[in-house]
Design an enzyme around this catalytic site. Structure first.
Site, short mmCIF file in Angstrom:
data_model
loop_
_atom_site.label_atom_id
_atom_site.label_comp_id
_atom_site.label_asym_id
_atom_site.label_seq_id
_atom_site.Cartn_x
_atom_site.Cartn_y
_atom_site.Cartn_z
N ASP A 8 -7.17 0.97 13.46
CA ASP A 8 -7.30 1.32 14.88
C ASP A 8 -8.79 1.22 15.24
O ASP A 8 -9.61 0.74 14.43
CB ASP A 8 -6.67 2.69 15.19
CG ASP A 8 -7.48 3.87 14.63
OD1 ASP A 8 -8.49 3.63 13.93
OD2 ASP A 8 -7.10 5.02 14.90
N HIS A 9 -9.14 1.70 16.43
CA HIS A 9 -10.53 1.63 16.89
C HIS A 9 -11.49 2.38 15.96
O HIS A 9 -12.61 1.96 15.74
CB HIS A 9 -10.63 2.17 18.32
CG HIS A 9 -10.03 3.54 18.48
ND1 HIS A 9 -8.65 3.73 18.46
CD2 HIS A 9 -10.58 4.77 18.61
CE1 HIS A 9 -8.40 5.03 18.61
NE2 HIS A 9 -9.56 5.67 18.69
N CYS A 65 -7.97 4.16 9.62
CA CYS A 65 -8.12 4.85 10.91
C CYS A 65 -9.26 5.87 10.72
O CYS A 65 -10.01 5.77 9.75
CB CYS A 65 -6.81 5.48 11.38
SG CYS A 65 -6.15 6.82 10.37
N GLY A 66 -9.38 6.83 11.63
CA GLY A 66 -10.49 7.78 11.53
C GLY A 66 -10.45 8.56 10.22
O GLY A 66 -11.41 8.58 9.45
N THR A 67 -9.31 9.19 9.95
CA THR A 67 -9.16 9.97 8.73
C THR A 67 -8.46 9.20 7.61
O THR A 67 -8.56 9.58 6.45
CB THR A 67 -8.29 11.21 9.00
OG1 THR A 67 -7.03 10.74 9.52
CG2 THR A 67 -8.95 12.16 9.99
N GLY A 70 -3.30 9.10 9.63
CA GLY A 70 -2.31 8.51 10.56
C GLY A 70 -1.77 7.18 10.05
O GLY A 70 -0.55 6.95 10.06
N HIS A 98 -0.76 4.80 -11.67
CA HIS A 98 0.39 5.71 -11.72
C HIS A 98 1.41 5.47 -10.62
O HIS A 98 2.59 5.72 -10.81
CB HIS A 98 -0.09 7.17 -11.61
CG HIS A 98 -0.78 7.65 -12.84
ND1 HIS A 98 -0.97 9.00 -13.11
CD2 HIS A 98 -1.32 6.98 -13.89
CE1 HIS A 98 -1.60 9.12 -14.27
NE2 HIS A 98 -1.84 7.91 -14.76
N ARG A 109 -14.08 7.26 9.25
CA ARG A 109 -15.04 8.22 9.78
C ARG A 109 -15.64 9.15 8.73
O ARG A 109 -16.75 9.64 8.91
CB ARG A 109 -14.37 9.08 10.87
CG ARG A 109 -14.19 8.34 12.18
CD ARG A 109 -13.71 9.26 13.30
NE ARG A 109 -13.63 8.52 14.56
CZ ARG A 109 -12.71 8.74 15.48
NH1 ARG A 109 -11.79 9.67 15.30
NH2 ARG A 109 -12.70 8.04 16.59
N ARG A 132 6.18 5.33 -18.37
CA ARG A 132 6.86 6.45 -17.73
C ARG A 132 6.76 6.41 -16.20
O ARG A 132 7.60 6.97 -15.50
CB ARG A 132 6.31 7.78 -18.25
CG ARG A 132 4.87 8.06 -17.84
CD ARG A 132 4.33 9.32 -18.51
NE ARG A 132 3.05 9.77 -17.99
CZ ARG A 132 1.88 9.21 -18.30
NH1 ARG A 132 1.82 8.18 -19.12
NH2 ARG A 132 0.76 9.70 -17.79
N HIS A 133 5.75 5.71 -15.70
CA HIS A 133 5.56 5.68 -14.24
C HIS A 133 6.64 4.85 -13.55
O HIS A 133 6.92 5.07 -12.38
CB HIS A 133 4.17 5.14 -13.92
CG HIS A 133 3.08 5.94 -14.56
ND1 HIS A 133 2.84 7.26 -14.22
CD2 HIS A 133 2.23 5.64 -15.57
CE1 HIS A 133 1.86 7.72 -14.98
NE2 HIS A 133 1.47 6.77 -15.82
N ARG A 136 9.50 6.92 -12.19
CA ARG A 136 9.17 7.66 -10.96
C ARG A 136 9.16 6.75 -9.73
O ARG A 136 9.66 7.12 -8.67
CB ARG A 136 7.81 8.34 -11.16
CG ARG A 136 7.91 9.38 -12.27
CD ARG A 136 6.63 9.66 -12.97
NE ARG A 136 6.88 10.52 -14.14
CZ ARG A 136 5.95 10.89 -15.00
NH1 ARG A 136 4.71 10.49 -14.86
NH2 ARG A 136 6.26 11.65 -16.03
C1 RB5 Z 1 -8.25 8.42 16.58
O1 RB5 Z 1 -9.07 9.23 17.33
C2 RB5 Z 1 -7.77 9.16 15.33
O2 RB5 Z 1 -6.87 10.17 15.68
C3 RB5 Z 1 -7.16 8.21 14.33
O3 RB5 Z 1 -8.08 7.22 14.01
C4 RB5 Z 1 -6.73 8.79 13.00
O4 RB5 Z 1 -7.76 9.54 12.41
C5 RB5 Z 1 -5.43 9.44 12.94
O5 RB5 Z 1 -4.96 9.89 11.89
#
Ligand code: RB5
Length: 147
Positions: A8-9, A65-67, A70, A98, A109, A132-133, A136
């Site tokens: 994403d952005h 994405c940012g984190t 998502g 694994h 980010r 073993r993996h 699973r």
């Molecule tokens: C966008 O602002 C942010 O929510 C997205 O990039 C992401 O981190 C979602 O999980």
């Protein structure tokens, strides 16, 4: 090796650097966007990358994405995807050894770009350990088939 990539952005700049780096190393990269920093919805890009991997257009996918949260949740909704959100080198290696992860989710980010580049490198060169993996991984696939 062919790699599908999408973000994403908030992951756009990281995607650009990772893509350039992969191409420099001789990988072929299929880029599903986004292609600028205008606000977009991350699931749409993660689904495209996941579908591309499952269709075997590419061997692995990378979603950003940012984190990373998502895109990892979204990619894991595609049947056949095993997406791992990775923020360090140890889990980059273990997600392949694994979990036989076929899609890598990254944070644009919160993880420094140098770390993300090392993660990508380890992810792409580490083989699945089998043994073993397999049991699973098979349980996950069986659940997917039956639900
Ligand atoms: C966008 O602002 C942010 O929510 C997205 O990039 C992401 O981190 C979602 O999980």
């Amino acid at each position: 090796m062919i790699i599908s990539i999408g973000s994403d952005h908030a992951g756009f700049n990281t995607k650009k650097i990772i893509k350039e780096n992969l191409e420099k190393k001789g990988y072929k990269v299929i880029d599903f966007g986004t292609f600028n920093e205008d606000s977009v919805n991350y699931p749409l890009f993660a689904f495209k990358v996941g579908e591309s991997v499952v269709k075997k257009e590419s061997e692995y996918g990378i979603v950003i994405c940012g984190t990373g949260i998502g895109v990892s949740i979204s990619a894991n909704k595609v049947k056949g995807v095993r997406c791992a959100l990775v923020t360090d080198e140890n889990t980059a290696k273990l997600s392949r050894e694994h979990n036989d992860a076929n899609v890598l989710a990254l944070s644009g980010r919160f993880t420094p770009i140098e770390t993300n580049l090392k993660i990508v490198d380890l992810f792409l060169k580490t083989p699945f350990a089998n043994g073993r993996h397999c049991t699973r991984i098979d349980l996950i696939s069986e659940y997917e088939r039956n639900h």
